[in-house]
Design a protein around this motif. Structure first.
Motif, short mmCIF file in Angstrom:
data_model
loop_
_atom_site.label_atom_id
_atom_site.label_comp_id
_atom_site.label_asym_id
_atom_site.label_seq_id
_atom_site.Cartn_x
_atom_site.Cartn_y
_atom_site.Cartn_z
N ALA A 151 0.76 -1.26 0.15
CA ALA A 151 -0.07 -0.17 0.13
C ALA A 151 0.79 1.23 -0.16
O ALA A 151 1.87 1.16 0.61
N SER A 152 0.61 2.26 -0.83
CA SER A 152 1.49 3.37 -0.92
C SER A 152 0.67 4.46 -0.92
O SER A 152 -0.68 4.72 -1.44
N ALA A 153 0.90 5.79 -0.29
CA ALA A 153 0.43 6.82 -0.11
C ALA A 153 1.35 8.03 -0.43
O ALA A 153 2.59 8.08 -0.16
N SER A 154 0.79 9.03 -1.40
CA SER A 154 1.58 10.26 -1.75
C SER A 154 0.98 11.38 -1.42
O SER A 154 -0.31 11.50 -1.53
N ASN A 155 1.43 12.63 -1.16
CA ASN A 155 0.93 13.53 -0.61
C ASN A 155 0.96 14.60 -1.80
O ASN A 155 1.82 14.38 -2.90
N SER A 156 0.33 15.92 -1.88
CA SER A 156 0.63 16.92 -2.75
C SER A 156 1.99 17.59 -2.96
O SER A 156 2.14 18.15 -4.02
N GLN A 157 2.61 17.39 -2.10
CA GLN A 157 4.21 17.73 -2.12
C GLN A 157 5.01 16.53 -2.80
O GLN A 157 6.45 16.99 -2.84
N GLY A 158 4.61 15.51 -3.26
CA GLY A 158 5.26 14.34 -3.93
C GLY A 158 6.16 13.44 -2.97
O GLY A 158 6.68 12.63 -3.56
#
Length: 104
Positions: free
Chosen positions: A43-50
């Protein structure tokens, strides 16, 4: 945050499910996964900052005989903490439980 998940037959693999997007905090995989072999979940999560983070777990065998097994991944698509994401995986199967591990 954008959450995706993959399922493979080897650690970090995606030959069963490849980077499917999670639309909400629970995923239902409406397809039959290969039974009787180890499956590896990422499972991977990425935010708006990359910035991205991923976590992995495995299931040594997956029994598709009735009653059919099920795996629920309950992730959270947002967090008020700048460097923490929380997730939970529940495996429903009729195989005897041999060990249990909690990670923090």
């Amino acid at each position: 945050a954008e959450l995706t998940y993959s399922v493979g037959t080897y650690p970090g693999g995606d030959d069963e499910v490849s980077n499917d997007r999670m639309n909400g905090n629970t995923v239902l995989i409406a397809r039959v996964l290969t039974p009787g072999i180890p499956l590896y979940w990422t499972a991977s999560a990425s935010n708006s900052q990359g910035v991205s983070v991923s976590t992995q777990c495995s299931l040594p065998t997956y029994d598709m005989t009735p009653p059919v097994g099920r795996v629920d991944f309950n992730g959270y698509i947002y967090s008020s903490h700048p460097s923490k994401l929380i997730g939970e995986t529940t495996i429903i199967d009729d195989t005897n439980l041999q060990s249990q591990v909690h990670a923090v």
